[in-house]
Design a protein around this motif. Structure first.
Motif, mmCIF file in Angstrom:
data_model
loop_
_atom_site.group_PDB
_atom_site.id
_atom_site.type_symbol
_atom_site.label_atom_id
_atom_site.label_comp_id
_atom_site.label_asym_id
_atom_site.label_seq_id
_atom_site.Cartn_x
_atom_site.Cartn_y
_atom_site.Cartn_z
ATOM 1 N N THR A 119 0.831 -1.202 0.000
ATOM 2 C CA THR A 119 0.000 0.000 0.000
ATOM 3 C C THR A 119 0.863 1.249 0.000
ATOM 4 O OG1 THR A 119 -0.106 -0.017 2.415
ATOM 5 C CG2 THR A 119 -1.869 -1.153 1.230
ATOM 6 N N PHE A 120 0.331 2.289 -0.643
ATOM 7 C CA PHE A 120 0.938 3.612 -0.621
ATOM 8 C C PHE A 120 -0.103 4.597 -0.120
ATOM 9 C CE2 PHE A 120 3.649 1.541 -3.741
ATOM 10 C CZ PHE A 120 4.912 2.025 -3.421
ATOM 11 N N GLN A 121 0.238 5.322 0.904
ATOM 12 C CA GLN A 121 -0.663 6.332 1.443
ATOM 13 C C GLN A 121 -0.591 7.578 0.565
ATOM 14 O OE1 GLN A 121 -0.293 6.711 5.656
ATOM 15 N NE2 GLN A 121 -1.232 8.743 5.720
ATOM 16 N N LYS A 122 -1.751 8.021 0.084
ATOM 17 C CA LYS A 122 -1.784 9.124 -0.878
ATOM 18 C C LYS A 122 -2.261 10.437 -0.276
ATOM 19 C CE LYS A 122 -0.843 8.509 -4.545
ATOM 20 N NZ LYS A 122 0.476 8.533 -5.212
ATOM 21 N N SER A 123 -2.669 10.435 0.970
ATOM 22 C CA SER A 123 -3.120 11.665 1.634
ATOM 23 C C SER A 123 -2.410 11.776 2.978
ATOM 24 C CB SER A 123 -4.640 11.652 1.816
ATOM 25 O OG SER A 123 -5.037 10.510 2.539
ATOM 26 N N PRO A 124 -2.310 12.989 3.515
ATOM 27 C CA PRO A 124 -1.570 13.172 4.772
ATOM 28 C C PRO A 124 -2.075 12.306 5.917
ATOM 29 C CG PRO A 124 -2.037 15.286 3.753
ATOM 30 C CD PRO A 124 -2.797 14.271 2.967
ATOM 31 N N GLU A 125 -3.391 12.081 5.966
ATOM 32 C CA GLU A 125 -3.960 11.236 7.017
ATOM 33 C C GLU A 125 -4.932 10.245 6.404
ATOM 34 O OE1 GLU A 125 -5.627 13.193 10.369
ATOM 35 O OE2 GLU A 125 -4.050 14.718 10.473
ATOM 36 N N THR A 126 -4.921 9.039 6.920
ATOM 37 C CA THR A 126 -5.885 8.024 6.473
ATOM 38 C C THR A 126 -6.465 7.312 7.692
ATOM 39 O OG1 THR A 126 -4.201 6.307 6.286
ATOM 40 C CG2 THR A 126 -4.659 7.607 4.307
ATOM 41 N N GLU A 127 -7.653 6.773 7.500
ATOM 42 C CA GLU A 127 -8.287 5.989 8.559
ATOM 43 C C GLU A 127 -9.111 4.899 7.899
ATOM 44 O OE1 GLU A 127 -10.160 7.488 12.552
ATOM 45 O OE2 GLU A 127 -11.748 7.377 11.049
ATOM 46 N N SER A 128 -9.023 3.711 8.438
ATOM 47 C CA SER A 128 -9.788 2.603 7.870
ATOM 48 C C SER A 128 -10.175 1.623 8.958
ATOM 49 C CB SER A 128 -8.987 1.876 6.782
ATOM 50 O OG SER A 128 -7.818 1.307 7.333
ATOM 51 N N ILE A 129 -11.184 0.815 8.661
ATOM 52 C CA ILE A 129 -11.612 -0.282 9.523
ATOM 53 C C ILE A 129 -11.271 -1.568 8.784
ATOM 54 C CG2 ILE A 129 -13.551 -1.350 10.724
ATOM 55 C CD1 ILE A 129 -14.896 1.497 10.387
ATOM 56 N N VAL A 130 -10.595 -2.464 9.462
ATOM 57 C CA VAL A 130 -10.073 -3.664 8.813
ATOM 58 C C VAL A 130 -10.614 -4.906 9.513
ATOM 59 C CG1 VAL A 130 -7.989 -4.896 8.084
ATOM 60 C CG2 VAL A 130 -7.972 -2.394 8.257
ATOM 61 N N LEU A 131 -10.940 -5.920 8.734
ATOM 62 C CA LEU A 131 -11.282 -7.215 9.299
ATOM 63 C C LEU A 131 -10.770 -8.300 8.368
ATOM 64 C CD1 LEU A 131 -13.942 -8.906 7.902
ATOM 65 C CD2 LEU A 131 -15.029 -6.779 8.564
ATOM 66 N N SER A 132 -10.583 -9.480 8.905
ATOM 67 C CA SER A 132 -10.190 -10.614 8.084
ATOM 68 C C SER A 132 -11.252 -11.702 8.189
ATOM 69 C CB SER A 132 -8.828 -11.152 8.517
ATOM 70 O OG SER A 132 -8.845 -11.532 9.874
ATOM 71 N N LEU A 133 -11.371 -12.478 7.115
ATOM 72 C CA LEU A 133 -12.441 -13.472 7.015
ATOM 73 C C LEU A 133 -11.903 -14.735 6.361
ATOM 74 C CD1 LEU A 133 -15.566 -14.222 6.968
ATOM 75 C CD2 LEU A 133 -15.548 -13.310 4.651
ATOM 76 N N THR A 134 -12.135 -15.870 6.989
ATOM 77 C CA THR A 134 -11.863 -17.146 6.338
ATOM 78 C C THR A 134 -13.188 -17.830 6.041
ATOM 79 O OG1 THR A 134 -11.704 -18.356 8.441
ATOM 80 C CG2 THR A 134 -9.666 -17.419 7.547
ATOM 81 N N ILE A 135 -13.215 -18.584 4.973
ATOM 82 C CA ILE A 135 -14.426 -19.294 4.562
ATOM 83 C C ILE A 135 -14.046 -20.737 4.243
ATOM 84 C CG2 ILE A 135 -14.103 -18.374 2.223
ATOM 85 C CD1 ILE A 135 -17.123 -18.664 1.812
ATOM 86 N N GLU A 136 -14.807 -21.655 4.796
ATOM 87 C CA GLU A 136 -14.485 -23.075 4.656
ATOM 88 C C GLU A 136 -15.730 -23.852 4.233
ATOM 89 O OE1 GLU A 136 -13.622 -25.041 8.323
ATOM 90 O OE2 GLU A 136 -12.262 -26.471 7.357
ATOM 91 N N LYS A 137 -15.561 -24.734 3.281
ATOM 92 C CA LYS A 137 -16.676 -25.552 2.813
ATOM 93 C C LYS A 137 -16.802 -26.788 3.688
ATOM 94 C CE LYS A 137 -18.608 -27.553 -1.410
ATOM 95 N NZ LYS A 137 -18.373 -27.774 -2.867
ATOM 96 N N LYS A 138 -18.009 -27.052 4.165
ATOM 97 C CA LYS A 138 -18.250 -28.245 4.963
ATOM 98 C C LYS A 138 -18.236 -29.487 4.075
ATOM 99 C CE LYS A 138 -21.273 -25.950 8.324
ATOM 100 N NZ LYS A 138 -22.631 -25.960 8.911
ATOM 101 N N GLU A 139 -18.126 -30.638 4.719
ATOM 102 C CA GLU A 139 -18.142 -31.895 3.954
ATOM 103 C C GLU A 139 -19.440 -32.020 3.168
ATOM 104 O OE1 GLU A 139 -17.368 -35.254 6.380
ATOM 105 O OE2 GLU A 139 -15.372 -34.561 6.997
ATOM 106 N N GLN A 140 -20.531 -31.673 3.800
ATOM 107 C CA GLN A 140 -21.823 -31.653 3.113
ATOM 108 C C GLN A 140 -22.066 -30.235 2.620
ATOM 109 O OE1 GLN A 140 -23.634 -34.395 2.517
ATOM 110 N NE2 GLN A 140 -22.101 -35.616 3.588
#
Length: 213
Positions: free
Chosen positions: A85-106
């Protein structure tokens, strides 16, 4: 000080054929410097990473393209995608989350629906409504004390937010809170109109196309 052993770092969601793990929301706020601008670090994750921008501008750089992201937009990075990432403005703010997704056997159509939604939307800026952005912002402020009541509250909030998120990714309009029963019925009838008068569609076909059971 709160015992870190009691902190809730993730919430698990169970859908037919699909398991989600949504990791703790956090807020990032940065100020740029010349040193930061000249030190891009390519990296990748084993999960989907969501960035909701509430202030400023960023350039996300992959191996072959640059994507500009600004306030009011969501950016999804898929697993295994090298980026920096490159910050393009003097100040930035963001909300971040991570997500994993898994397929069940069925497994079932829910997994394919969720996975395709994420992959199709990845690496493109997605405008986010103020209401949804406020929900993410509110959730990011919660101190996740490890008790049963708070975990259940978090899980309900995460479920609501994820449903709104997938509606957004697929262009669905959520029924507004002030919607009357008659208005909701009219919206449902409009959705069904293209299917119910055709012999080509079975009940299972209609349910799959409208993402209902």
């Amino acid at each position: 000080a709160m015992d870190k052993k009691l902190m809730i770092e993730s919430v698990d969601l169970d859908f037919p054929g699909t398991n989600f793990r949504v990791c703790k929301f956090y807020r990032t706020s940065t100020q740029s410097s010349d040193e930061q601008k000249n030190m891009p670090i390519f990296h990748h994750h084993l999960y989907y990473e969501f960035h909701f921008f509430t202030k400023g501008e960023y350039d996300f750089v992959t191996r072959d393209k640059t994507i500009k992201i600004s306030r009011g937009e969501l950016f999804i990075i898929p697993p295994g995608m090298p980026h920096c990432t490159f910050q393009k403005s003097p100040e930035t703010e963001s909300i971040v989350l991570s997500l994993t997704i898994e397929k069940k056997e069925q497994g079932g159509v829910f997994y394919e629906y969720f996975k395709k939604s994420l992959d199709d939307a990845a690496l493109s800026p997605i405008p986010v409504s103020d209401a949804l952005m406020q929900n993410f912002s509110l959730f990011g402020k919660i101190t996740n004390c490890g008790n049963i009541k708070n975990y259940c509250y978090m899980k309900r909030m995460v479920c609501d937010i994820m449903v709104d998120l997938f509606d957004l990714l697929n262009g669905f309009e959520s029924c507004p809170a002030e919607c009357t029963a008659d208005q909701c019925k009219e919206q449902t009838e409009l959705l069904l109109e293209n299917y119910v008068n055709s012999s080509e569609f079975s009940l299972a076909d209609i349910a799959e196309n409208l993402h209902y059971s």
